[in-house]
Design an enzyme around this catalytic site. Structure first.
Site, mmCIF file in Angstrom:
data_model
loop_
_atom_site.group_PDB
_atom_site.id
_atom_site.type_symbol
_atom_site.label_atom_id
_atom_site.label_comp_id
_atom_site.label_asym_id
_atom_site.label_seq_id
_atom_site.Cartn_x
_atom_site.Cartn_y
_atom_site.Cartn_z
ATOM 1 N N LYS A 22 -11.006 -10.415 7.035
ATOM 2 C CA LYS A 22 -10.914 -9.061 7.617
ATOM 3 C C LYS A 22 -11.315 -8.011 6.594
ATOM 4 C CE LYS A 22 -6.736 -7.060 7.650
ATOM 5 N NZ LYS A 22 -6.643 -5.755 6.996
ATOM 6 N N ASN A 23 -10.788 -8.139 5.367
ATOM 7 C CA ASN A 23 -10.978 -7.069 4.379
ATOM 8 C C ASN A 23 -12.364 -7.075 3.735
ATOM 9 O OD1 ASN A 23 -8.473 -6.197 5.042
ATOM 10 N ND2 ASN A 23 -7.465 -7.009 3.224
ATOM 11 N N ARG A 93 -6.577 1.957 7.544
ATOM 12 C CA ARG A 93 -6.981 2.619 6.292
ATOM 13 C C ARG A 93 -8.459 2.365 5.991
ATOM 14 N NH1 ARG A 93 -4.780 4.882 1.561
ATOM 15 N NH2 ARG A 93 -5.827 4.165 -0.332
ATOM 16 N N CYS A 117 -1.227 0.177 7.439
ATOM 17 C CA CYS A 117 0.112 -0.338 7.135
ATOM 18 C C CYS A 117 0.915 0.690 6.326
ATOM 19 C CB CYS A 117 0.010 -1.628 6.324
ATOM 20 S SG CYS A 117 -0.637 -2.980 7.287
ATOM 21 N N ARG A 122 -0.155 5.969 -0.010
ATOM 22 C CA ARG A 122 -1.450 5.308 -0.264
ATOM 23 C C ARG A 122 -2.518 6.396 -0.369
ATOM 24 N NH1 ARG A 122 -2.217 0.611 4.002
ATOM 25 N NH2 ARG A 122 -3.571 -0.336 2.417
ATOM 26 N N PRO A 123 -2.527 7.122 -1.502
ATOM 27 C CA PRO A 123 -3.462 8.245 -1.648
ATOM 28 C C PRO A 123 -4.914 7.769 -1.718
ATOM 29 C CG PRO A 123 -2.326 7.848 -3.709
ATOM 30 C CD PRO A 123 -1.726 6.918 -2.701
ATOM 31 N N ILE A 124 -5.821 8.721 -1.668
ATOM 32 C CA ILE A 124 -7.251 8.375 -1.810
ATOM 33 C C ILE A 124 -7.878 9.202 -2.923
ATOM 34 C CG2 ILE A 124 -7.571 7.593 0.586
ATOM 35 C CD1 ILE A 124 -8.825 10.360 1.156
ATOM 36 N N ASP A 125 -7.058 9.556 -3.906
ATOM 37 C CA ASP A 125 -7.561 10.395 -5.008
ATOM 38 C C ASP A 125 -8.691 9.740 -5.790
ATOM 39 O OD1 ASP A 125 -5.259 8.700 -5.698
ATOM 40 O OD2 ASP A 125 -5.667 9.362 -7.741
ATOM 41 N N GLN A 126 -8.672 8.411 -5.905
ATOM 42 C CA GLN A 126 -9.758 7.747 -6.642
ATOM 43 C C GLN A 126 -11.068 7.773 -5.838
ATOM 44 O OE1 GLN A 126 -9.179 6.580 -9.964
ATOM 45 N NE2 GLN A 126 -7.445 7.895 -9.417
ATOM 46 N N ASP A 306 -1.185 -9.004 -0.863
ATOM 47 C CA ASP A 306 -1.192 -9.334 0.570
ATOM 48 C C ASP A 306 -0.558 -10.690 0.866
ATOM 49 O OD1 ASP A 306 -4.356 -7.707 1.409
ATOM 50 O OD2 ASP A 306 -2.343 -6.944 1.001
ATOM 51 N N ARG A 399 -3.683 -7.395 14.131
ATOM 52 C CA ARG A 399 -4.732 -6.658 13.409
ATOM 53 C C ARG A 399 -5.480 -7.579 12.460
ATOM 54 N NH1 ARG A 399 -2.634 -1.950 10.087
ATOM 55 N NH2 ARG A 399 -4.823 -1.997 9.545
HETATM 56 C C1 EPZ Z 1 -6.952 -2.939 0.421
HETATM 57 O O1 EPZ Z 1 -6.253 -1.714 0.658
HETATM 58 C C2 EPZ Z 1 -6.555 -3.856 1.544
HETATM 59 N N1 EPZ Z 1 -6.971 -3.295 2.815
HETATM 60 C C3 EPZ Z 1 -5.052 -4.082 1.553
HETATM 61 O O2 EPZ Z 1 -4.804 -5.105 2.516
HETATM 62 C C4 EPZ Z 1 -4.612 -4.602 0.191
HETATM 63 O O3 EPZ Z 1 -3.199 -4.638 0.170
HETATM 64 C C5 EPZ Z 1 -5.118 -3.698 -0.935
HETATM 65 O O4 EPZ Z 1 -6.553 -3.536 -0.818
HETATM 66 C C6 EPZ Z 1 -4.833 -4.267 -2.310
HETATM 67 O O5 EPZ Z 1 -5.457 -5.516 -2.455
HETATM 68 C C7 EPZ Z 1 -8.277 -3.418 3.162
HETATM 69 O O6 EPZ Z 1 -9.087 -3.965 2.435
HETATM 70 C C8 EPZ Z 1 -8.656 -2.868 4.505
HETATM 71 P P1 EPZ Z 1 -6.295 -0.120 -3.027
HETATM 72 P P2 EPZ Z 1 -6.653 -0.402 -0.212
HETATM 73 O O7 EPZ Z 1 -7.204 1.024 -2.858
HETATM 74 O O8 EPZ Z 1 -8.116 -0.316 -0.287
HETATM 75 C C9 EPZ Z 1 -3.227 3.052 -4.861
HETATM 76 C C10 EPZ Z 1 -3.861 -6.134 4.393
HETATM 77 O O9 EPZ Z 1 -2.715 -6.578 4.527
HETATM 78 N N2 EPZ Z 1 -4.393 3.948 -4.764
HETATM 79 O O10 EPZ Z 1 -6.626 -1.201 -4.004
HETATM 80 O O11 EPZ Z 1 -5.890 0.721 0.309
HETATM 81 C C11 EPZ Z 1 -2.709 2.740 -3.465
HETATM 82 O O12 EPZ Z 1 -1.740 3.676 -3.103
HETATM 83 C C12 EPZ Z 1 -4.072 -4.793 3.726
HETATM 84 O O13 EPZ Z 1 -4.917 -6.732 4.745
HETATM 85 C C13 EPZ Z 1 -4.299 5.227 -5.305
HETATM 86 O O14 EPZ Z 1 -3.282 5.612 -5.877
HETATM 87 O O15 EPZ Z 1 -6.057 -0.834 -1.637
HETATM 88 C C14 EPZ Z 1 -2.123 1.381 -3.589
HETATM 89 O O16 EPZ Z 1 -0.786 1.512 -3.994
HETATM 90 C C15 EPZ Z 1 -2.759 -4.083 3.461
HETATM 91 N N3 EPZ Z 1 -5.358 6.070 -5.175
HETATM 92 C C16 EPZ Z 1 -2.932 0.733 -4.687
HETATM 93 O O17 EPZ Z 1 -3.624 1.784 -5.378
HETATM 94 C C17 EPZ Z 1 -6.503 5.689 -4.530
HETATM 95 O O18 EPZ Z 1 -7.449 6.497 -4.428
HETATM 96 C C18 EPZ Z 1 -3.950 -0.257 -4.164
HETATM 97 O O19 EPZ Z 1 -4.836 0.455 -3.326
HETATM 98 C C19 EPZ Z 1 -6.573 4.388 -3.991
HETATM 99 C C20 EPZ Z 1 -5.512 3.529 -4.123
#
Ligand code: EPZ
Length: 430
Positions: A22-23, A93, A117, A122-126, A306, A399
């Site tokens: 999926k991811n 997301r 979820c 789960r910010p998007i600042d990066q 995950d 999902r």
């Molecule tokens: C992806 O989410 C996956 N989703 C998640 O899987 C998975 O848990 C996660 O990666 C970690 O492996 C999809 O791929 C659709 P991140 P994503 O950006 O992209 C923080 C599932 O069960 N962060 O690596 O959101 C954030 O808050 C789902 O299939 C920032 O602070 O993961 C989180 O705590 C659930 N700022 C951590 O980093 C940012 O700009 C990891 O986020 C981005 C992220």
């Protein structure tokens, strides 16, 4: 409303075939917007998030034809930016990838704030840091993320404070058609990052280093359509490993890439599960009694977050005291409350959960609070005494898992999915 009913105690024997990841599928589906051409994507998992992503593309003007249950032909020639439906975007997301795709192709983007979820902030600042480094202006207004770049995006060097999967995907998508070269430092290394890079390169991009923490993207003017097959889902594979570790028995888990699940296998071996590895499948067997372990979830190649709820469910009946430290997400222990309903002796203090093994869990009515928590409830229910009833499955479990009930029933689980009306009258669904 549908619920899952499980009568615990049956051991599992037979073969499970793993679907596409999926991811990996989600960023690739949204990245196809960059091509303005026809892409044929194979090995798509037939799960709700994929259907939602394809419906979003249709609503933006793409023509999407399912050639079979797992293959989509996507033509994005007539896609327009800024019109993705808020209610669909808000379901997951992964919709954030629309920003990179719209910005890369049209020079502007307007996308509803992401949902998905609910485990902590789960910010998007990066993501925003990356887009601004490429020359885009970003502002949030009325619940929408707006991005614009009057001229073409310009390649840049970007250092991520967090090895974010989403931000790495998003910037790779946008930078693939920027003017000049982009280097992402501290990039995420997950297999689905490599899959997205391979898809983009098959469409004519020039990306090297995916799978390492330094990715170089030499921007090209235009991408073209392609045919591409999604990698198998390592988390689905890990989930069925946890199922047989919990219930006992022996499963052949087929259509996988063993290297992707190395960190999962290592922990399961430590718990006392037997694993034999072949080219594209593994055989996993267990008598159901497990050793305690300590786990810390980390970005790939560490133990994946995950898989955290699934392995917590397993450790509830392991011999001794186990700990799980959540090293990636803010607050991913909401499901512990439901495990406690089943008699688990678990508690969480900040990012660390302590699990004191008990003899056996007992079946109970529980919730699927998010996608992987739902899987955890199934894993607990397979070994529990009595009946476990899981609700909330349509908006979570469905999902990311295709026919988990059917796949488990085929290998001997006493599990069924029923339609439950408001009057609680139940009808067998499958
Ligand atoms: C992806 O989410 C996956 N989703 C998640 O899987 C998975 O848990 C996660 O990666 C970690 O492996 C999809 O791929 C659709 P991140 P994503 O950006 O992209 C923080 C599932 O069960 N962060 O690596 O959101 C954030 O808050 C789902 O299939 C920032 O602070 O993961 C989180 O705590 C659930 N700022 C951590 O980093 C940012 O700009 C990891 O986020 C981005 C992220």
């Amino acid at each position: 409303m549908e619920k899952i009913f499980i009568n615990g105690g049956a051991r599992l024997y037979g073969d499970i075939r793993i679907d596409g990841m999926k991811n990996a599928a989600l960023p690739i589906i949204f990245a196809s917007i960059l091509t303005g051409d026809k892409c044929v994507i194979e090995n798509l998992p037939p799960v709700k998030d994929v259907s939602t992503a394809l419906d979003i593309l249709r609503s933006m003007g793409a023509s999407v034809r399912m050639l079979n249950k797992t293959t989509a032909e996507i033509d994005t020639a007539h896609v327009a930016a800024g019109i993705s439906p808020y209610d669909l975007v808000n379901r997951m997301r992964a919709s954030t990838y629309l920003i990179g795709a719209e910005l890369g192709r049209f020079g502007w983007a307007k996308v509803g704030m992401p949902g998905g979820c609910d485990f902590g902030v789960r910010p998007i600042d990066q993501h925003i840091k990356g887009f601004e480094a490429l020359g885009a202006e970003i502002f949030i207004e009325n619940g929408y993320i707006n991005a614009r770049c009057p001229s073409r995006l310009t390649g840049s060097s970007i250092y991520f404070d967090i090895s974010s999967v989403g931000a790495t995907c998003n910037i790779m998508i946008a930078a693939s058609v920027a003017e000049g070269t982009t280097v992402i430092d501290n990039a995420a290394r997950e297999p689905h990052i490599v899959d997205l890079a391979n898809f983009l390169n098959t469409c004519g991009a020039d990306i090297t280093g995916a799978g390492t923490n330094m990715i170089k993207i030499r921007g090209v003017k235009k991408l073209h359509g392609c045919e591409y097959a999604i990698i198998p889902d390592m988390i689905e594979a890990g989930t069925y490993m946890a199922a047989v570790a919990s219930a006992g028995g022996r499963l052949n888990i087929r259509n996988i890439i063993p290297k992707h699940i190395e960190s999962i296998s290592a922990k399961f071996l430590e718990m006392g599960v037997s694993i034999t590895e072949y080219d594209d499948y593994i055989t996993v067997s267990s008598n159901g009694r497990l050793n305690r372990v300590n786990i810390k979830t980390l970005p790939y190649p560490g133990f994946p977050t995950d898989m955290q709820p699934q392995v917590a469910a397993l450790l509830c009946t392991a011999e001794g005291i186990s700990t799980i430290t959540e090293g990636v997400c803010d607050n991913r222990f909401r499901y512990l409350e439901d495990l406690r309903r089943m008699g688990a002796n678990v508690s969480a203090d900040g990012r660390t959960a302590t699990i004191i093994g008990v003899e056996r869990l007992s079946g109970a009515p529980v919730r699927s609070v998010d996608l992987r928590a739902g899987a955890a409830m199934i894993i607990a229910g397979l070994a529990a005494s009595g009946t476990t009833i899981i609700e909330g499955i349509e908006s979570t479990l469905d999902r990311g898992y295709y026919d988990i009930v059917g796949k488990l029933r085929q290998v001997g689980a006493d599990i069924k999915r029923v339609q439950v009306s408001d009057t609680d009258a139940i009808r067998m669904v499958n």
